[in-house]
Design an enzyme around this catalytic site. Sequence first.
Site: not given
Ligand code: C5P
Length: 401
Positions: A210, A305, A323
């Site tokens: 990303n 996960p 976030f």
């Molecule tokens: O990618 P996404 O928009 O779902 O991210 C939202 C939050 O979830 C962020 O705080 C990100 O760090 C967390 N996240 C995570 N593990 C993932 C996807 C996202 O901890 N696999």
Amino acid sequence: MLSLTNKRILLGVTGGIAAYKCAELVRLFKQANSEVRVAMTNSAQEFITPLTLQALSGNHVFTNLVDVEAEAAMGHIELARWADLILIAPTTADFMTRIVQGKASDIVSALVLASHAPIAIAPAMNQAMWANNVTQKNLDVLNQRGITIFGPAEGEQACGEIGPGRMLEPMELIERCSDLFQKGLLAGKSLIITGGPTREAIDPVRYISNNSSGKMAFALAAEAAEADARVTLISGPVDLQTPPRVKRINVESAEEMFAKVMEFRSEMDIFIGVAAVADYRPKQVAKEKIKKIDEALNLSLIKNPDIISKIAALTKKPFTVGFAAETNSVVANGREKLHKKKLDLLFANNAIDTFNSDTITVTAIDQNSEYQLGPANKSVVARKMIELISAALEKDATENS
Ligand code: C5P
């Protein structure tokens, strides 16, 4: 509560019988999450060995003003600048005179002379030496110079006499040192932050990832440490310097990040997920570099996960902050994520405006309200985020008490 987390304590040991108590003193400073470095005069080494204090502090002990090897690692001027507090314990009558006279004849007095840090002394000597006019005059001078005097206590002395001159006990010295520092907003809290992108290997040379600079996570880690939290930053690959007083753990993939985060599950008070974790990873990682023979390459991907959701689902759930970097309907999508992932607080921002930028505008979203932070430098916004987190923790504590 002690406010010694992240504090840099320079312990100067001078030659009195109470020097043996420094072993316990160093151990207690470490237990209070301070960083401790020790310097000893020659006569102090007659009472306790540098090796003991090195083992307990985890750092080289400074014993000599002209030690080529020690100077190469960290010079004594650098050491004097490093300290947040210099504590001289025990402080002999002779050493009090040395400070008053501005001597720099041994490593400890040289450090005292070269430092701008606050200085505290814990006098320890025979009661008649303490009562002597010369010592009392020295004491007046030290007081006038703003040096803090801890003790001495009264009681039975090593020489068999009774009176004032005993060094304060290590635990009391620790508490007095703690009182010298202001407590930060997150004093005593353990905080885990994820930051940067993750890399999901396709083959030995390729990966999917990303877009994330890691700047927001690093700014938050820095501000949290400033607020006296114990900060562990679990970071994907980024090109940034670790902020002072932050413990950094580097990881590559989402699974690795997840495993590291889970190692801290029983000891985190706050979790902040800033990382741009890759949602999917290749189902299989090719052992050899994939050759570009075909016109099209189909990759089979499986879900990673969701780290923050797993943390929010723990029985001993920390205060969980997420976030959301969105390209449209920023606040609505952010609120949906707050609910879906069962977060306590979420910061939503426009993904496109933010990449690799030093400034940011975010909307803070909790169960009941939302409001905007910035546009401002990421450090300024990070400080406001820490204030919000601290206020929410305080509110929770009051409601649950
Ligand atoms: O990618 P996404 O928009 O779902 O991210 C939202 C939050 O979830 C962020 O705080 C990100 O760090 C967390 N996240 C995570 N593990 C993932 C996807 C996202 O901890 N696999």
